[in-house]
Design a protein around this motif. Structure first.
Motif, PDB file in Angstrom:
ATOM      1  N   THR A 111       0.801  -1.222   0.000  1.00  0.00           N
ATOM      2  CA  THR A 111       0.000   0.000   0.000  1.00  0.00           C
ATOM      3  C   THR A 111       0.833   1.269   0.000  1.00  0.00           C
ATOM      4  O   THR A 111       0.286   2.365  -0.127  1.00  0.00           O
ATOM      5  N   LEU A 112       2.154   1.126   0.145  1.00  0.00           N
ATOM      6  CA  LEU A 112       2.982   2.330   0.214  1.00  0.00           C
ATOM      7  C   LEU A 112       2.981   3.067  -1.127  1.00  0.00           C
ATOM      8  O   LEU A 112       2.830   2.441  -2.178  1.00  0.00           O
ATOM      9  N   PRO A 113       3.125   4.389  -1.099  1.00  0.00           N
ATOM     10  CA  PRO A 113       3.224   5.116  -2.364  1.00  0.00           C
ATOM     11  C   PRO A 113       4.531   4.764  -3.079  1.00  0.00           C
ATOM     12  O   PRO A 113       5.485   4.327  -2.434  1.00  0.00           O
ATOM     13  N   PHE A 114       4.563   4.962  -4.356  1.00  0.00           N
ATOM     14  CA  PHE A 114       5.727   4.736  -5.226  1.00  0.00           C
ATOM     15  C   PHE A 114       6.025   3.278  -5.502  1.00  0.00           C
ATOM     16  O   PHE A 114       6.842   2.964  -6.339  1.00  0.00           O
ATOM     17  N   ILE A 115       5.445   2.322  -4.760  1.00  0.00           N
ATOM     18  CA  ILE A 115       5.735   0.932  -5.125  1.00  0.00           C
ATOM     19  C   ILE A 115       4.466   0.154  -5.389  1.00  0.00           C
ATOM     20  O   ILE A 115       4.514  -1.019  -5.702  1.00  0.00           O
ATOM     21  N   ASN A 116       3.310   0.810  -5.263  1.00  0.00           N
ATOM     22  CA  ASN A 116       2.055   0.135  -5.537  1.00  0.00           C
ATOM     23  C   ASN A 116       1.749   0.226  -7.030  1.00  0.00           C
ATOM     24  O   ASN A 116       1.520   1.304  -7.555  1.00  0.00           O
ATOM     25  N   SER A 117       1.772  -0.920  -7.713  1.00  0.00           N
ATOM     26  CA  SER A 117       1.573  -0.881  -9.158  1.00  0.00           C
ATOM     27  C   SER A 117       0.806  -2.092  -9.629  1.00  0.00           C
ATOM     28  O   SER A 117       0.870  -3.158  -9.015  1.00  0.00           O
ATOM     29  N   ASN A 118       0.061  -1.938 -10.728  1.00  0.00           N
ATOM     30  CA  ASN A 118      -0.609  -3.099 -11.293  1.00  0.00           C
ATOM     31  C   ASN A 118      -0.023  -3.486 -12.647  1.00  0.00           C
ATOM     32  O   ASN A 118      -0.703  -4.022 -13.496  1.00  0.00           O
ATOM     33  N   ASN A 119       1.251  -3.173 -12.852  1.00  0.00           N
ATOM     34  CA  ASN A 119       1.934  -3.612 -14.060  1.00  0.00           C
ATOM     35  C   ASN A 119       2.599  -4.956 -13.779  1.00  0.00           C
ATOM     36  O   ASN A 119       3.575  -5.021 -13.051  1.00  0.00           O
ATOM     37  N   PRO A 120       2.069  -6.053 -14.332  1.00  0.00           N
ATOM     38  CA  PRO A 120       2.560  -7.374 -13.928  1.00  0.00           C
ATOM     39  C   PRO A 120       3.723  -7.895 -14.765  1.00  0.00           C
ATOM     40  O   PRO A 120       4.150  -9.028 -14.565  1.00  0.00           O
ATOM     41  N   THR A 121       4.251  -7.114 -15.730  1.00  0.00           N
ATOM     42  CA  THR A 121       5.177  -7.698 -16.693  1.00  0.00           C
ATOM     43  C   THR A 121       6.612  -7.762 -16.207  1.00  0.00           C
ATOM     44  O   THR A 121       7.395  -8.554 -16.712  1.00  0.00           O
TER      45      THR A 121
END
Lengths: 325, 286
Positions: free
Chosen positions: A164-174
């Motif tokens: 949940t931290l900012p800057f590392i929360n991403s939904n890019n799975p590649t």
């Protein structure tokens, strides 16, 4: 026709070795070399002028500020927003420096203050080889080793624990994203930064260190309170010079960074740095009006940023290195 | 008596550990890269990879090799290095022997630094504009010119740095005997600094052969063997890049093999410059 002084005879030899002839040749060579030395200056100016000329058509119709802050890149509709690319470049470079600078600084301090002579002699060719490896090979290594590692290990792990931290929360799975590009870039600029920092650190007068050590400080205290303060301007300049190298790196980053024109919000997001934009699109799709001019503007923006970094740090380094002699 | 557990000694030990760790990190990443490239590339490296140009259906996994790209890279980097040496060596000698510390030498060095900082993709784009302007298509000549632009600042600055390290007494002794600056440059400096000059040349060659971005638009790409200066030519970095972006595993494996060939060439260049430097170093006056 025979040139005077070049006859292949005793007379010719005598003429060739006469003082007057030697001075004439010397003067001629001086003038010729002067013409040669104009070339770099001419090239530097000509490249800038040519790029401004080529990016002029788009600057007339689209205000520069609008392009620099525009977030939409749709050349078909005449929308040329560079912000996603500038942001991509900034993210990749900053993360790469964040990863590269601490180990580089520690390594160069280790080499200049602690390491034995033989270890230093071992390190030199190692750095040379690391600097000589072509960027495409770094790109291949990134796609084989770094991208799968991030995709399968690092990102799931971080997502699970710190999701949940900012800057590392991403939904890019590649796995293709800023962090992959930054890791590859960090290793690419490391030999360069280490070489510059090492030169600066070994340029600190030995007497200063000895005076501090004679007071009974440990080596680390000497480094912290004598070497670092003395070398700080040079260290900063060296890092900025490293940043200017990182900014222009094309192929290796292009191969692992994902190349999606969006505003990145996390280190796992895909990005699209400026050099990748130019490399992927230049030379094709010239049918869209102003497209090539827009790409040239992208190159110009990149070049101006790099030149500002490069020239200030080079001048600062010259100043620093000359001062300590 | 030294108290091993005093804070400053503990900090010393911790930091020494950290420094050793980052030293190992740098050395380890080199080992990791080389190991990855070799272990991936070696299985798909075959005799036909080295000795053939791509045949029909090569990009679907059929027979062929990357000889066209290997030769193309060697030609372009060789040509670019020769041109850069032809321009760069006189500039470096001129800076040192004729100019000394004058204002013009400052400008020239600054211009070289600026050129050195320009990324290769910009050289590629510039080369492409020039070629469009004079009506040239992507060709080997274009690639050579782009690589010359890229290598000139690297080579000149490297040689310049080496010449600056030369003991001043030698130069002054020659001048005192009545030698002209040109004679000092050609007969004293170039001989004395030969190892350094060769190192600079090989450094520039290595940079040129590995650079993909500058030849991307200027040299183009083709499956034919390089035949003419005015035809497009393949290059190893682009061969790696294009093959890696194909969806077939067989072709991707060939990209690894091509990367291995490229790495091998660069390593040979880098190590031989070291070896030559040591070998020729015997003849210089210390």
């Amino acid at each position: 026709m025979k040139l005077p002084g070049f006859e292949n005879s005793r007379e010719g030899w005598k003429q060739r070795s006469s003082l007057e002839f030697r001075h004439r040749i010397d003067k001629f060579a001086g003038r010729l070399f002067f013409v040669f030395s104009i070339i770099p200056v001419f090239l530097a100016i000509a490249i800038l002028v040519m790029m401004i000329y080529k990016s002029w058509p788009i600057m007339k119709t689209h205000p520069l500020w609008q392009m620099l802050t525009g977030q939409v890149w749709k050349p078909d509709d005449g929308l040329f927003g560079f912000l996603p690319f500038i942001a991509g470049t900034a993210w990749v470079t900053l993360v790469a420096l964040f990863l590269a600078v601490p180990p580089c600084l520690l390594t160069s301090i280790f080499l200049s203050e602690y390491a034995s002579h033989s270890l230093r002699a071992f390190m030199k060719p190692l750095l040379d080889i690391l600097a000589a490896i072509p960027s495409v090979v770094y790109g291949v290594w990134g796609t084989i080793a770094i991208v799968p590692f991030i995709q399968n290990k690092l990102q799931p792990f971080i997502h699970q624990h710190l999701g949940t931290l900012p800057f590392i929360n991403s939904n890019n799975p590649t796995g293709f994203g800023i962090l992959s590009g930054a890791i590859v870039l960090a290793i690419m600029v490391a030999p360069f930064i280490i070489a510059v920092l090492y030169e600066i650190l070994s340029n600190i007068p030995e007497g200063l260190k000895e005076a501090s050590l004679a007071m009974g400080t440990t080596r680390l205290q000497t480094v912290r309170w004598v070497v670092i303060p003395q070398a700080l301007p040079g260290i900063i300049a060296g890092i900025v010079l490293g940043a200017s190298r990182a900014l222009g790196e094309t192929m290796a980053v292009l191969m692992v960074v994902g190349n999606v024109a969006q505003m990145p919000h996390s280190i796992f997001d895909a990005a699209y740095p400026l050099p990748a934009l130019i490399a992927n699109n230049y030379g094709e799709m010239m049918s869209i009006p102003l497209y090539d001019s827009a790409l040239m503007t992208a190159a110009l923006i990149l070049l101006v940023i790099i030149l500002i970094f490069n020239i200030t740090s080079t001048l600062a380094l010259q100043h620093v290195l000359e001062r300590n002699i | 008596m030294k108290n091993r557990w005093a804070g400053r000694h503990v900090a010393e030990t911790i930091f020494k550990g950290l420094m050793l760790f980052s030293f190992g990190l740098v050395a380890g990443s080199l080992a990791l890269i080389l190991w990855t490239v070799i272990s991936k590339g070696l299985p798909s490296l075959s005799w036909s990879m080295l000795t053939q140009a791509p045949q029909g259906g090569y990009y679907l996994g059929k027979a062929g090799g990357v000889l066209n790209a290997t030769l193309g890279s060697l030609y372009m980097a060789g040509g670019g290095t020769l041109l850069a040496l032809f321009l760069g060596l006189p500039i470096a000698l001129y800076l040192e022997t004729y100019l000394g510390r004058s204002v013009w030498s400052r400008y020239v060095r600054l211009a070289l630094d600026v050129l050195w900082g320009i990324p290769s993709i910009v050289y590629g784009a510039i080369g492409f504009i020039i070629m469009l302007a004079i009506g040239m298509r992507a060709s080997m000549l274009g690639g050579i010119i782009a690589l010359t632009l890229l290598e000139l600042p690297i080579l000149t600055r490297a040689i310049d740095e080496v010449i600056r390290m030369m003991p001043r007494d030698l130069e002054q002794a020659a001048l005192a005997l009545g030698a002209t600056p040109l004679e000092v440059a050609t007969r004293v400096i170039t001989r004395q600094m030969l190892p350094g000059i060769i190192t600079g040349v090989l450094l520039a060659f290595g940079r040129g052969i590995g650079d993909a971005a500058s030849v991307l638009f200027t040299a183009g790409y083709t499956d034919r063997m390089p035949s003419s200066l005015l035809r497009p030519v393949a290059s190893l970095p682009l061969a790696v890049y294009f093959q890696l972006s194909m969806p077939y595993p067989e072709v991707q494996n060939r990209a690894y093999a091509a990367a291995l060939i490229l790495t091998f060439i660069v390593l040979v260049v880098s190590l031989s410059s070291r070896w030559l430097g040591g070998k020729l170093g015997k003849f210089i006056i210390k």
